[in-house]
Scaffold this active site. Structure first.
Site, PDB file in Angstrom:
ATOM      1  CE1 TYR A   1      25.517 -33.627   1.562  1.00 55.77           C
ATOM      2  CE2 TYR A   1      24.204 -33.084   3.486  1.00 55.77           C
ATOM      3  CZ  TYR A   1      25.425 -33.083   2.817  1.00 55.77           C
ATOM      4  OH  TYR A   1      26.535 -32.549   3.420  1.00 55.77           O
TER       5      TYR A   1
ATOM      6  CG  HIS B   1      28.438 -29.543   1.813  1.00 54.54           C
ATOM      7  ND1 HIS B   1      28.297 -30.694   1.073  1.00 54.54           N
ATOM      8  CD2 HIS B   1      28.143 -28.506   0.968  1.00 54.54           C
ATOM      9  CE1 HIS B   1      27.915 -30.368  -0.166  1.00 54.54           C
ATOM     10  NE2 HIS B   1      27.816 -29.055  -0.246  1.00 54.54           N
TER      11      HIS B   1
ATOM     12  CD  GLU C   1      26.041 -28.014  -3.010  1.00 49.48           C
ATOM     13  OE1 GLU C   1      26.090 -29.223  -3.234  1.00 49.48           O
ATOM     14  OE2 GLU C   1      26.954 -27.400  -2.413  1.00 49.48           O
TER      15      GLU C   1
HETATM   16  P1  IDP Z   1      32.025 -34.810   0.475  1.00 45.99           P
HETATM   17  O1  IDP Z   1      31.274 -34.212   1.660  1.00 45.99           O
HETATM   18  O2  IDP Z   1      33.497 -34.931   0.747  1.00 45.99           O
HETATM   19  O3  IDP Z   1      31.716 -34.113  -0.820  1.00 45.99           O
HETATM   20  P2  IDP Z   1      30.250 -36.921  -0.455  1.00 45.99           P
HETATM   21  O4  IDP Z   1      30.707 -38.152  -1.145  1.00 45.99           O
HETATM   22  O5  IDP Z   1      29.567 -35.872  -1.268  1.00 45.99           O
HETATM   23  O6  IDP Z   1      31.515 -36.327   0.333  1.00 45.99           O
HETATM   24  O7  IDP Z   1      29.287 -37.395   0.724  1.00 45.99           O
HETATM   25  C1  IDP Z   1      28.457 -36.466   1.391  1.00 45.99           C
HETATM   26  C2  IDP Z   1      28.540 -36.731   2.867  1.00 45.99           C
HETATM   27  O8  IDP Z   1      27.975 -38.002   3.145  1.00 45.99           O
HETATM   28  C3  IDP Z   1      29.967 -36.806   3.436  1.00 45.99           C
HETATM   29  O9  IDP Z   1      30.508 -35.561   3.771  1.00 45.99           O
HETATM   30  C4  IDP Z   1      29.760 -37.664   4.669  1.00 45.99           C
HETATM   31  O10 IDP Z   1      29.254 -36.877   5.746  1.00 45.99           O
HETATM   32  C5  IDP Z   1      28.683 -38.624   4.203  1.00 45.99           C
HETATM   33  N1  IDP Z   1      29.293 -39.862   3.699  1.00 45.99           N
HETATM   34  C6  IDP Z   1      29.922 -40.057   2.536  1.00 45.99           C
HETATM   35  N2  IDP Z   1      30.358 -41.316   2.391  1.00 45.99           N
HETATM   36  C7  IDP Z   1      29.985 -41.954   3.517  1.00 45.99           C
HETATM   37  C8  IDP Z   1      30.147 -43.294   3.991  1.00 45.99           C
HETATM   38  O11 IDP Z   1      30.710 -44.163   3.318  1.00 45.99           O
HETATM   39  N3  IDP Z   1      29.603 -43.564   5.208  1.00 45.99           N
HETATM   40  C9  IDP Z   1      28.971 -42.615   5.968  1.00 45.99           C
HETATM   41  N4  IDP Z   1      28.816 -41.346   5.551  1.00 45.99           N
HETATM   42  C10 IDP Z   1      29.304 -41.013   4.353  1.00 45.99           C
HETATM   43 MG    MG Z   2      29.901 -33.909  -1.794  1.00 44.24          MG
END
Ligand code: IDP
Ligand code: MG
Length: 137
Positions: free
Chosen positions: A49, A115, A126
């Site tokens: 990440y 994910h 990935e």
């Molecule tokens: P995605 O998983 O839908 O691609 P990303 O923006 O890549 O979303 O974020 C990775 C992961 O980080 C998310 O799946 C979620 O678990 C966590 N995450 C994202 N935004 C937030 C937030 O605003 N608060 C807490 N956790 C978050």
């Molecule tokens: Mg993502």
């Protein structure tokens, strides 16, 4: 054929819905070309990440991803990356459309079940993070 990386996160593994989530993939034209259950180390989760390392939720995300085993898979099919993102639903399960994996199996934005790679370039990176080419078929 396009490939993408899926992770069934610790919340969904703990709930016992690996099979139900695999069924979403297989019923929607995504073949499981490789899969394994594993426990991420803190270093692996941080590296996976790394794009989010400046985000305020980074430490919570890493803690969550190492809180139990995950299931990582290579999904293969036409438009596999976007199809998987569509099946997953929005990042926040409260905003995810009915019938998506996150709407059906996730509790909140921290523990959101799955994910999926968000671009073809990231999918390649990935997939290589978890699998050798010889183990993908
Ligand atoms: P995605 O998983 O839908 O691609 P990303 O923006 O890549 O979303 O974020 C990775 C992961 O980080 C998310 O799946 C979620 O678990 C966590 N995450 C994202 N935004 C937030 C937030 O605003 N608060 C807490 N956790 C978050
Ligand atoms: Mg993502």
């Amino acid at each position: 054929m396009e490939q993408t990386l899926s992770i069934i996160k610790p919340d969904a593994v703990a709930k016992g819905v690996i099979g139900k989530i695999f069924d979403r993939f297989e019923s929607n034209g995504l073949r499981i070309a490789a899969t394994k259950k594993l426990q991420l180390s803190r270093i692996e989760a941080k590296n996976f990440y790394a794009v989010h390392k400046e985000r305020p939720f980074f430490n919570d995300l890493v803690d969550f991803m190492i809180s139990g085993p995950v299931v990582v898979s290579v999904l293969e099919g036409e438009n596999a990356m976007q199809k998987n993102r569509d099946l997953m639903g929005a990042t926040n399960p409260k905003e995810a459309k009915a019938g998506t994996i996150r709407a059906d199996f996730a509790e909140n934005i921290d523990a959101n079940a799955v994910h999926g790679s968000d671009s073809l370039e990231n999918a390649d990176t990935e997939i290589a993070f978890f699998f050798a080419s010889k183990d993908i078929s």
